[in-house]
Write an enzyme that holds these catalytic residues in place. Sequence first.
Site, mmCIF file in Angstrom:
data_model
loop_
_atom_site.group_PDB
_atom_site.id
_atom_site.type_symbol
_atom_site.label_atom_id
_atom_site.label_comp_id
_atom_site.label_asym_id
_atom_site.label_seq_id
_atom_site.Cartn_x
_atom_site.Cartn_y
_atom_site.Cartn_z
ATOM 1 N N ASP A 14 1.350 -1.398 0.516
ATOM 2 C CA ASP A 14 -0.006 0.072 0.120
ATOM 3 C C ASP A 14 0.561 1.295 0.078
ATOM 4 O OD1 ASP A 14 -2.796 -1.424 -0.020
ATOM 5 O OD2 ASP A 14 -3.234 -0.729 2.185
ATOM 6 N N ARG A 94 0.917 6.697 16.599
ATOM 7 C CA ARG A 94 0.660 7.377 15.437
ATOM 8 C C ARG A 94 1.647 8.860 16.339
ATOM 9 N NH1 ARG A 94 0.746 3.135 12.893
ATOM 10 N NH2 ARG A 94 -1.222 2.216 12.750
ATOM 11 N N ASP A 123 -6.995 5.320 12.608
ATOM 12 C CA ASP A 123 -5.278 5.565 12.625
ATOM 13 C C ASP A 123 -5.777 6.514 11.614
ATOM 14 O OD1 ASP A 123 -4.554 4.174 14.243
ATOM 15 O OD2 ASP A 123 -4.375 2.509 12.585
ATOM 16 N N SER A 174 -4.331 -7.765 8.151
ATOM 17 C CA SER A 174 -3.186 -6.486 8.520
ATOM 18 C C SER A 174 -3.614 -7.357 9.605
ATOM 19 C CB SER A 174 -5.090 -5.235 8.249
ATOM 20 O OG SER A 174 -4.468 -4.074 8.609
#
Length: 404
Positions: A14, A94, A123, A174
């Site tokens: 990605d 994050r 996120d 994931s």
Amino acid sequence: MTKKIVLAYSGGLDTSVAIPWLIDKGYEVIAVVLDVGQGGKDLEAIQKKGLQVGAVQSIVVDGKEEFADKYVAPVIKANALYEGAYPLVSALSRPLIIDKLVDIAHENGADAIAHGSTGKGNDQVRFEAAIHALDPDLAIEAPIRDFHWSREEEIDYAKDHNVPVPIGKQSPYSIDANLWGRANEAGILEDPWNVASDDAWGMTVAPEEAPDEATLLDLTFEKGLPVALNGEKMTLANLIVKLNKIAGENGIGRIDKIENRLVGIKSREVYEAPAAAVIMAAHKDLEDLTLERDVAHYKPLLEQKVTDLIYNALWITPLFDALQAFIDHTQAVVNGTVKMKLYKGQAVAIARQSEENSLYNKNLATYTAADSFDQVAAGGFIKLWSLPSMVFEQVNHVHSVEKK
Ligand code: ARG
């Protein structure tokens, strides 16, 4: 002039495809990989791959110690478990990633930041809220959210743009990992009635496969944070890494959870946080020994708020700072050692001591002759303690009988 963008890069398909996509949009791309202890991946290879797929610069930043000291530490002190279970693994990395990306953007005169989150998760909110707080002038690109590509289309695009496509069977999951734990969703986990298969787990053995003999270990805390494992001093990051291994081998730290996301979706996630399970149980136990009763009873109300702020992308807020100041203040006395027993998926405190700050007074608690508690004073205390309800009953007789 070409615009410059700093991309939170993972090396996966990605964010690799995101590079030519951003170039097509007119950006020069600076790819940044943050090492938060995700492990398992060759960061040098990822760095090279960034350049190979078109980034003008590819940077690896070692954020492990800072991640532990500034982001994991508040979670330990606040006993922060979202919905009572999830130690906020992904939510913590994050704000650190953005902190680093914004610095790099400023150093390089970049105009924008890009992240690889989808439009359905928490996120994206955590990334973008942090960018807005630190520099609202930076533009934001979220290629994965904007692609709307099928897997096949993404692979075609990758092939057209010389992005290496992983060969062989792809993981259906994931996964997001850092030194505080691992989050896994998608694949068969999307049906909450499916039992997570063995391949869903990466840091722990199944409890039934853990050793038949218990592992005992001593965790020493200073000001609410673990500083030594079995008497050996080490940094928080190193202690967590060591403990992940020991606790993981004992099948500790598996969490299988239906979770309420900030964006309103219920999701099923399986987490592993072996060190977190041990550290947080030990920390709570030491607080029981060292915090004064009213502080101990009031703190969880604020812990709940702190937890929700972290989960819900409100890390950089005045409320979070103020609550942290309260929690830090309480931790001054949380010093001592807890003996933990690790056995087949469970981590429990079995002994504890605090030379400086233990509030446990054996002479008050004992039933032996050493008793120093004033038992006679108890009778008078109880009379006054129950005075308001006694007066109420005398007047209203809700539970009692009126004497004629
Ligand atoms: N649901 C968790 C959170 O919002 C973890 C998300 C991590 N992503 C993943 N691909 N498993 O904090």
